[in-house]
Scaffold this motif. Structure first.
Motif, PDB file in Angstrom:
ATOM      1  N   VAL A   1      39.990  39.316  33.381  1.00 42.24           N
ATOM      2  CA  VAL A   1      38.877  40.267  33.456  1.00 42.24           C
ATOM      3  C   VAL A   1      38.852  41.102  32.177  1.00 42.24           C
ATOM      4  O   VAL A   1      39.813  41.800  31.862  1.00 42.24           O
ATOM      5  N   ILE A   2      37.751  41.030  31.428  1.00 43.68           N
ATOM      6  CA  ILE A   2      37.610  41.768  30.175  1.00 43.68           C
ATOM      7  C   ILE A   2      36.977  43.137  30.413  1.00 43.68           C
ATOM      8  O   ILE A   2      37.368  44.130  29.806  1.00 43.68           O
ATOM      9  N   SER A   3      35.981  43.189  31.276  1.00 42.12           N
ATOM     10  CA  SER A   3      35.354  44.471  31.635  1.00 42.12           C
ATOM     11  C   SER A   3      35.261  44.541  33.157  1.00 42.12           C
ATOM     12  O   SER A   3      35.316  43.520  33.836  1.00 42.12           O
ATOM     13  N   PRO A   4      35.148  45.742  33.733  1.00 43.44           N
ATOM     14  CA  PRO A   4      35.207  45.898  35.190  1.00 43.44           C
ATOM     15  C   PRO A   4      34.236  44.980  35.927  1.00 43.44           C
ATOM     16  O   PRO A   4      33.116  44.744  35.485  1.00 43.44           O
ATOM     17  N   TYR A  21      31.089  53.982  43.269  1.00 44.96           N
ATOM     18  CA  TYR A  21      31.309  52.603  43.665  1.00 44.96           C
ATOM     19  C   TYR A  21      32.614  52.108  43.060  1.00 44.96           C
ATOM     20  O   TYR A  21      33.096  52.623  42.046  1.00 44.96           O
ATOM     21  N   GLU A  22      33.194  51.113  43.702  1.00 44.11           N
ATOM     22  CA  GLU A  22      34.454  50.553  43.233  1.00 44.11           C
ATOM     23  C   GLU A  22      34.216  49.376  42.296  1.00 44.11           C
ATOM     24  O   GLU A  22      33.249  48.628  42.450  1.00 44.11           O
ATOM     25  N   VAL A  23      35.135  49.207  41.345  1.00 44.14           N
ATOM     26  CA  VAL A  23      35.134  48.044  40.461  1.00 44.14           C
ATOM     27  C   VAL A  23      36.574  47.577  40.288  1.00 44.14           C
ATOM     28  O   VAL A  23      37.520  48.365  40.408  1.00 44.14           O
ATOM     29  N   VAL A  24      36.724  46.291  40.001  1.00 45.69           N
ATOM     30  CA  VAL A  24      38.039  45.734  39.699  1.00 45.69           C
ATOM     31  C   VAL A  24      38.347  45.990  38.235  1.00 45.69           C
ATOM     32  O   VAL A  24      37.529  45.728  37.351  1.00 45.69           O
ATOM     33  N   PRO A  71      43.728  37.181  42.863  1.00 42.09           N
ATOM     34  CA  PRO A  71      44.442  37.747  41.709  1.00 42.09           C
ATOM     35  C   PRO A  71      45.867  37.212  41.603  1.00 42.09           C
ATOM     36  O   PRO A  71      46.536  36.974  42.610  1.00 42.09           O
ATOM     37  N   LEU A  72      46.314  37.051  40.350  1.00 38.77           N
ATOM     38  CA  LEU A  72      47.672  36.598  40.079  1.00 38.77           C
ATOM     39  C   LEU A  72      48.599  37.759  39.721  1.00 38.77           C
ATOM     40  O   LEU A  72      49.806  37.562  39.578  1.00 38.77           O
ATOM     41  N   ASN A  73      48.032  38.943  39.548  1.00 30.87           N
ATOM     42  CA  ASN A  73      48.846  40.114  39.201  1.00 30.87           C
ATOM     43  C   ASN A  73      48.391  41.312  40.032  1.00 30.87           C
ATOM     44  O   ASN A  73      47.472  41.206  40.853  1.00 30.87           O
ATOM     45  N   ASP A  74      49.048  42.428  39.823  1.00 29.83           N
ATOM     46  CA  ASP A  74      48.653  43.643  40.534  1.00 29.83           C
ATOM     47  C   ASP A  74      47.255  44.079  40.098  1.00 29.83           C
ATOM     48  O   ASP A  74      46.897  43.972  38.917  1.00 29.83           O
ATOM     49  N   THR A 108      42.953  42.429  35.029  1.00 29.72           N
ATOM     50  CA  THR A 108      43.252  41.656  36.231  1.00 29.72           C
ATOM     51  C   THR A 108      43.064  40.174  35.898  1.00 29.72           C
ATOM     52  O   THR A 108      42.177  39.809  35.126  1.00 29.72           O
ATOM     53  N   VAL A 109      43.898  39.324  36.466  1.00 30.06           N
ATOM     54  CA  VAL A 109      43.806  37.884  36.232  1.00 30.06           C
ATOM     55  C   VAL A 109      43.618  37.175  37.570  1.00 30.06           C
ATOM     56  O   VAL A 109      44.426  37.348  38.488  1.00 30.06           O
ATOM     57  N   PHE A 110      42.529  36.408  37.681  1.00 30.79           N
ATOM     58  CA  PHE A 110      42.258  35.624  38.884  1.00 30.79           C
ATOM     59  C   PHE A 110      42.516  34.145  38.598  1.00 30.79           C
ATOM     60  O   PHE A 110      42.328  33.674  37.467  1.00 30.79           O
TER      61      PHE A 110
END
Length: 450
Positions: free
Chosen positions: A18-21, A129-132, A100-103, A136-138
């Motif tokens: 993930v580069i941006s939220p 609102y929430e964003v990831v 996700p592969l990480n926290d 993060t790595v999926f």
């Protein structure tokens, strides 16, 4: 015996960084007004259906179903078309939910509704609102089945078209190339800098029609990397967006608020992603759109130009929603030290009496200095409006277009230098050409860029 044999099975896996939220709403409002999609364990994930929709739109160049190629319909399925008596067909690409592969950090962003008539904020309309979070790595997993024919029902009859495996692989290669080169965004607000992803650690296994043992024992955990998409696709696609970049430096100070309800923390701090202060793409989008309105009014132009470029949603009048042709990106500040942040104690003012409000002392943090990379995109088909974006950049550099909060007391002034268009330095001659093209719109002249 089946007349539509499987020629090959292709398995693809990789990591989506993930580069941006990313904003993928769940429809719930337990934590904020719009919570992200999570599984039963509370982990955010990217639904396979969402990924399939984004991938299909990119490969189809955002055209409608009727203009899609036969290969795209084969991969993603044919929709039901009652008018032309087409039946739906299943897809031949299977995309798993990406976990996700990480926290994972879930960030909270603030927004505010804009009155489309007066182009100002609506009282009491603040929402969050929430964003990831970025970094993060999926895990991405896809399976593709290539058959001899594409079969579907039309007007009650079974139709069959020969499938060219080379064309299917070319589409897959184009998709993987786009993902590896940050050309695809996922989720909501993608034209405001959200959802940009990058595919890394790509692995592909192709299993032939007679390799039964390998097909039976296959698992993504034991995938054999025996193919490369570079053999299928050479990356000769045309960029759909004009890419505008520049070096950004803070001239005065910058405050884009993030509120804290922790009594041990400051009342207002500069918004961050991890330890990096950031100017959200939504902040750029709002500031640029609002100032573009001022410019077109001064030039005597219709406000339709701004709606056409920056998008518009008019729910009250039920008018057609216009998507934004301008793409704004998140601006992350690098190499920021503790000394670059300053703290100011302030008193809230009673707007009626003009005096200090009772018990309204608060502490706020702002960024005193910093440098970053500014990025902006314009849909290539709208190149004749590039001159308007360059005028907005001039307004930024001349101090007429500040960004963030407290601009009335001098905050938010930045400078943009080393401006690049599609990786090439913007020359005075190029700038004059783009400005002339936009001026021709002002004068009502039919002008074509050379």
């Amino acid at each position: 015996m089946s007349t539509n044999k499987v020629i090959e099975r292709i398995y693809i896996k990789g990591d989506l960084e993930v580069i941006s939220p990313i904003s993928i709403g769940s429809g719930n409002d337990k934590n904020t007004d719009k919570d992200v999609m999570v599984d039963s364990f509370g982990r955010p994930y990217l639904p396979g259906t969402s990924l399939a929709g984004v991938f299909r739109s990119y490969l189809a160049d955002y055209t409608d179903f009727s203009n899609e190629s036969m290969e795209i319909k084969y991969l993603f399925g044919h929709h039901i078309d009652i008018k032309n008596k087409f039946d739906s067909t299943i897809s031949n690409i299977f995309i798993s939910d990406a976990y996700p592969l990480n926290d994972v950090d879930i960030l909270v962003r603030d927004g505010i509704k804009i009155d489309e008539r007066f182009k100002s904020s609506v009282s009491g309309s603040k929402f969050n609102y929430e964003v990831v979070s970025p970094n993060t790595v999926f895990q991405l997993r896809m399976e593709v089945i290539i058959r001899e024919n594409f079969e579907y029902f039309h007007d009650g009859e079974l139709k069959s078209h020969k499938i060219d495996p080379t064309e299917i692989k070319k589409l897959l290669g184009k998709l993987l190339y786009a993902l590896e080169n940050e050309k695809i965004s996922i989720g909501a607000k993608t034209n405001r800098g959200y959802g940009l992803v990058k595919l890394i650690n790509t692995q592909i296994e192709v299993i032939g029609p007679n390799d039964y043992e390998r097909f039976i024992e296959f698992d993504f955990s034991n995938l054999i990397n025996n193919s490369s998409y570079h053999d299928w696709y050479k990356g000769e696609d045309t960029l759909s967006y004009i890419d505008i970049t520049a070096d950004l430096a803070i001239e005065s100070s910058l405050m884009i608020r993030s509120y804290s309800f922790d009594p041990e923390q400051l009342d207002q701090i500069m918004i961050r992603v991890g330890d990096k202060p950031v100017i959200p793409g939504t902040s750029w989008g709002g500031a640029l759109r609002n100032h573009a309105l001022k410019l077109v009014r001064k030039l005597g132009l219709s406000e339709w130009i701004v709606d056409h470029l920056f998008g518009n949603i008019d729910i009250n009048n039920n008018e057609e929603t216009i998507y934004s042709r301008v793409r704004t990106y998140e601006t992350y500040f690098e190499s920021i030290n503790k000394e670059d942040y300053h703290i100011m104690r302030r008193t809230k003012i009673n707007r009626v009496s003009g005096s200090a409000a009772n018990r309204a002392l608060f502490d706020e943090e702002y960024l005193a200095r910093g440098t970053a990379k500014f990025r902006l995109g314009l849909e290539r088909s709208k190149e004749k409006y590039l001159g308007l974006l360059l005028l907005l950049i001039d307004e930024i550099n001349n101090g007429f277009l500040p960004i963030g909060g407290e601009t009335s007391i001098g905050r938010g002034l930045v400078k943009l230098s080393n401006i690049m268009i599609d990786g090439q330095s913007l020359t005075d001659k190029d700038k004059e050409k783009y400005l002339d093209a936009f001026i021709s719109i002002v004068k009502g002249v039919n002008y074509e860029l050379n």
